[in-house]
Scaffold this motif. Structure first.
Motif, PDB file in Angstrom:
ATOM      1  N   UNK A 176      13.062  12.980   5.824  1.00 39.73           N
ATOM      2  CA  UNK A 176      12.400  13.561   4.583  1.00 39.73           C
ATOM      3  C   UNK A 176      10.929  14.007   4.971  1.00 39.73           C
ATOM      4  N   UNK A 177      10.323  14.732   4.113  1.00 44.28           N
ATOM      5  CA  UNK A 177       8.972  15.298   4.427  1.00 44.28           C
ATOM      6  C   UNK A 177       7.965  14.059   4.207  1.00 44.28           C
ATOM      7  N   UNK A 178       7.289  13.534   5.201  1.00 47.40           N
ATOM      8  CA  UNK A 178       6.684  12.444   5.195  1.00 47.40           C
ATOM      9  C   UNK A 178       5.383  12.782   4.326  1.00 47.40           C
ATOM     10  N   UNK A 179       4.556  13.968   4.414  1.00 47.68           N
ATOM     11  CA  UNK A 179       3.553  14.232   3.554  1.00 47.68           C
ATOM     12  C   UNK A 179       3.859  14.262   2.229  1.00 47.68           C
ATOM     13  N   UNK A 180       5.045  14.474   1.598  1.00 42.40           N
ATOM     14  CA  UNK A 180       5.239  14.545   0.444  1.00 42.40           C
ATOM     15  C   UNK A 180       5.788  13.020  -0.119  1.00 42.40           C
ATOM     16  N   UNK A 220       0.845  -1.022  -0.184  1.00 39.43           N
ATOM     17  CA  UNK A 220       0.061  -0.009  -0.142  1.00 39.43           C
ATOM     18  C   UNK A 220       0.887   1.243   0.117  1.00 39.43           C
ATOM     19  N   UNK A 221       0.601   2.576  -0.205  1.00 42.51           N
ATOM     20  CA  UNK A 221       1.053   3.680  -0.326  1.00 42.51           C
ATOM     21  C   UNK A 221       1.431   3.944   1.128  1.00 42.51           C
ATOM     22  N   UNK A 222       0.756   3.576   2.165  1.00 39.05           N
ATOM     23  CA  UNK A 222       1.122   3.816   3.592  1.00 39.05           C
ATOM     24  C   UNK A 222       2.565   2.846   3.865  1.00 39.05           C
ATOM     25  N   UNK A 237       4.131   8.052  -2.754  1.00 39.06           N
ATOM     26  CA  UNK A 237       3.741   6.828  -2.765  1.00 39.06           C
ATOM     27  C   UNK A 237       2.619   6.476  -3.315  1.00 39.06           C
ATOM     28  N   UNK A 238       1.558   7.536  -3.403  1.00 39.73           N
ATOM     29  CA  UNK A 238       0.088   7.285  -3.447  1.00 39.73           C
ATOM     30  C   UNK A 238       0.329   7.432  -5.212  1.00 39.73           C
TER      31      UNK A 238
END
Length: 209
Positions: free
Chosen positions: A71-75, A56-58, A80-81
């Motif tokens: 790293x910027x986790x939200x980015x 999964x993206x997660x 990944x998504x």
């Protein structure tokens, strides 16, 4: 009678402890995998580029952050998504594509010819200072171009793209389908003969997530 009850209780305790031990080692049956282990077994990620990705993206994000915590986790989650969605659209293995991005960019540290603002996640067209590589306006377009280039390597002639081709180097991949697995990218996508093994090592680590 009391002696028989004591013996029965002791036997139950032994069976329970044996079950716990075997569960820890994954030899008992798992509800998730069908083999009964208390802890779900890690699933093998396919090394075939045209197989569907299973992470999964997660999970992809967790793997990335474990290798680059600053790293910027939200980015990273967004990236990944995008890999999941763009790869699914073209029938490409998102796990392999994401891992290749990690290898090519040094987990988004870049540092060579390609820079972050180029949104070039696989070194497309990066040859020398006069030819630093392709640039894309957005993260999504950069991911799409990467997936499309893998599509040219992984699928035979006549297999169409679902999205409009934005990979300007797509037409130069000859013969089409010359790299059905990550190992076939050695000496084709990259001159490095150990390139496929490097990808394999990263995929083995991804399987832990």
């Amino acid at each position: 009678m009391k002696l028989r009850h004591t013996a029965l209780l002791a036997a139950c305790v032994i069976l329970l402890l044996t079950g716990c031990a075997s569960g820890r080692h994954g030899s008992a049956h798992s509800p998730e995998t069908g083999n009964g282990s208390w802890f779900p077994a890690h699933k093998t990620v396919s090394r075939k580029l045209s197989d569907p990705g299973i992470k999964s993206a997660m999970q992809l994000c967790q793997f990335f952050m474990a290798n680059r915590p600053d790293a910027n986790k939200s980015e990273v989650r967004k990236l990944a998504l995008l890999y999941r969605n763009e790869a699914a659209a073209e029938g490409i293995n998102s796990d392999c594509a994401f891992i290749q991005m990690c290898l090519e960019t040094g987990f988004l540290t870049f540092g060579n010819l390609v820079t972050e603002d180029m949104h070039n996640y696989c070194g497309l067209g990066a040859i020398d200072e006069e030819h630093p590589g392709e640039s894309f306006e957005t993260m999504q377009l950069g991911v799409r171009a990467h997936i499309q280039h893998l599509h040219a390597y992984a699928t035979p002639e006549g297999t169409p793209l679902k999205n409009e081709c934005i990979d300007r180097r797509y037409k130069y991949v000859r013969p089409r389908g010359k790299a059905p697995t990550i190992y076939d990218l050695s000496g084709t996508w990259a001159a490095d003969t150990g390139y496929g093994d490097k990808l394999d090592g990263l995929l083995s680590r991804l399987e832990e997530y």
